[in-house]
Design a protein around this motif. Structure first.
Motif: not given
Lengths: 433, 433
Positions: A50, A56-57, A59
């Motif tokens: 991160l 982020d979204k 992962v």
């Protein structure tokens, strides 16, 4: 149970053979140039991913099912091979020889919405060269050259390696009197999606005057297959030390990477690469007729791939999206098995004899299978045909090319198929190029 | 950032080269026998894994970080290659040719407690042959033979393939008048951990009389390197149709798999394999001096690998634990890079000349790198030495074996290193065997 998962492509054996041959060629090319192979674990600590990523979204978090309910996930699947490589370099810095050339081919995972050429699980092939503290510029040339040779041997439409250098853009903008070159670069980077007029408006909104905006756009129009871009940039009348350095570097990369048959190498000053960490050379690659896939092979120079208390590790690398390339092309091999020969079985009582013949062929490197069942020979030939196996051996000493029907007497210690029949061939290339 | 994760081993380049050579040899062996390669996605639906496995608590669940908080995980990392293969067969049954021989080498994940030879991420190499409805018995012999040949070429201590057949055990127990042979099999399966006396007590607890228990233990003591086990079993005076079938099958497997130099093949009637789904032949494998690792290569015949509305898919397969083997052995290669030659650089001005020589060597398949820096030659030789590169080329036409100091005049279009120097060699074999 048989649920296809969207975004997780799987190949049939005939397609996997193509992927195997592609991966073999990449490995052979990388290793001929002295690149060492590593594999890193599939998971990294979630906080590391991160911190590094902009995604982020996307992962995928990983957690033991036995973990307590409220316990947060601490691991995640890697979404590229660069972050794990940087971690590997720091972890093993004392045991690696620098400059360290490495190739790495592994799957990566991203939870993005599946669409053509975009997957949730896909294979990347990366090469990077990393040093401690100082990485001489000639490694930029080397990385470009190696990837050009790698692309040249693949069963794909003509690839165009598009190379630029952030120093050219930044130096040019600074020379034009622009205060925030990074912001301008981000606007220019949209040129392949947004029309030039609109980009011009955005530039003016950023505070550029009309003359500046025009020259920014004029720079981005320069695309050459040789070093003539240098003169064309100079003709725009902007001077800056960083610009001069960038032009010299890019000229060296273009010269060094050119001359590989089957690959086009261009200096392409549209290419900026959005990511902040590139500091010099940048690469993208497009396939003739498949431009809608976007860049299938990208990378560049980063002066700070990794850093620990004592050292900085600069690197230069490039990453090929193997799945992005192969899944849409839909290539298949001439057979679904490695076998060049099927040894027929006359009756189950004589299976041992057929096995012995197969063993003698294998001992000389000829992939061979033995018929599953002592069917009538016609049916055994048909079974070979369905798999695309070119030769059927009839014990003790006859071998038939089942494509032509030609049958000859042969000794299993002597007979060898023509080289082009020893391994499966890739079909459909013509249709795809 | 540099956090080692327990249970997720990563190799240094010198160690990875050993793994590459091991995987290359396995692939070469499997493909010579006509096995096709597939790869399956890393994740399967969680409910499929939980339905199939006996290892609920070891599964790693996978969930997009962007998923809603309370949303349960629907995917998990596969913990073996058999469950994914069964799913792949059903999903593609209409497009595969049966009997389907496949090899598959991929990582698998288990959340178990890390210890020697036990990892959370590790590589497995599987071969299986699967058919629709009927799979003739001779494929059991084939799978054993292929894996014996695969093991024979590895840089490992002598492997002993221990083969048994559940029909022998079950038939023997039934012939003895035992009602629940499966329960007895589970007890006998503990013989390598629990002393025979204790096993005898457990058997009596299960309702066996002393004579039955003695003969069950006598059967489990039979280990032979040829087919003489048949007579020894017959001498125990138990008769049953299933026993006779099992003895005949096992004799065929032992005969077919024997005679591969470097591998010991035994009929070993201790081997029962705990898992319910095996129905005939069962395999385990132990390494001389490394018995504490347990079985490094196991498998067997399952009459129902998969099933859909129309068909049953019987299979026979065997799975080699590559990481379980290699990580403890701690092998390393003679060099950390593929390069056989380092071309020296006299000065940065003449780097192009060195590059050209390297290109000519590579064109003939010789892995070559060019010195990173135009240091003094002594330093360049030292850098080659650190990487284990055996030859340094001094442009235009001298090549030195830096191990012996011998230098000769050579033409980059003609000179070739001895075959044993072309690729890295595996060290430490003596110490490990």
């Amino acid at each position: 149970m048989a649920t296809k998962l969207s975004g997780f492509p799987e190949f049939l054996p005939r397609e996997r053979i193509v992927e195997q041959q592609v991966l073999d060629h990449l490995r052979r090319t990388f290793e001929l140039h002295g690149f060492a192979n590593i594999e890193t674990r599939a998971v990294e600590p979630l906080d590391v991913l991160l911190r590094k990523g902009e995604i982020d979204k996307e992962v995928y978090a990983v957690k033991r099912l036995a973990a307590a309910d409220g316990e947060p996930a601490e691991l995640a699947l890697h979404y590229d091979l660069t972050v794990p490589f940087a971690r590997y370099v720091l972890e093993n810095a004392g045991k690696l020889e620098f400059p360290f050339r490495r190739w790495q081919i592994q799957k990566v995972w991203r939870g993005e919405r599946p669409q053509q050429g975009r997957f949730r699980e896909f294979t990347q092939a990366d090469i990077d060269i990393v040093a401690r503290d100082v990485l001489p510029f000639h490694f930029d040339v080397e990385v470009a050259r190696v990837m050009a040779e790698a692309l040249a041997g693949l069963p794909i439409p003509t690839a165009t390696l598009q190379i630029s250098n952030r120093k050219i853009l930044e130096g040019f903008y600074l020379g034009l009197g622009i205060d925030e070159p990074a912001a301008v670069m981000q606007v220019v980077d949209k040129l392949d999606k947004v029309p030039a007029e609109k980009i011009r408006e955005l530039l003016v909104e950023q505070g550029l005057d009309g003359g500046q905006a025009d020259r920014v756009l004029a720079l981005a129009e320069i695309v050459t297959t040789d070093t003539s871009f240098v003169e064309r940039v100079q003709a725009l009348g902007v001077e800056h030390e960083m610009l001069a350095e960038g032009l010299s570097e890019l000229a060296q990369v273009i010269e060094g990477a050119s001359g590989v048959e089957g690959v086009v190498v261009t200096a392409d000053l549209r290419i900026a690469r959005g990511l902040d960490y590139y500091t010099g050379t940048v690469f993208e690659t497009r396939l003739a007729g498949w431009e809608h896939l976007g860049s299938i092979c990208s990378g560049g120079r980063y002066d700070k791939l990794a850093q620990d208390r004592r050292s900085t590790y600069p690197g230069v690398g490039i990453s090929l999206g193997v799945s992005r390339l192969l899944v849409p092309l839909g290539l298949a091999a001439s057979r679904s098995v490695p076998s060049a020969v099927l040894v027929a079985v006359d009756s189950e009582d004589s299976r041992a004899e057929s096995n012995a013949i197969a063993g003698r062929l294998r001992a000389r490197g000829i992939p061979t299978e033995v018929a599953a069942k002592a069917d009538k020979f016609g049916k055994q030939i048909q079974n070979a045909e369905k798999r695309g196996i070119p030769y059927v051996w009839f014990p003790p000493s006859a071998v038939k090319d089942i494509r032509t029907g030609d049958q000859v007497d042969a000794d299993p210690d002597q007979w060898t198929p023509p080289a082009e029949d020893l391994t499966p061939n890739i079909l459909n290339k013509e249709q795809n190029t």
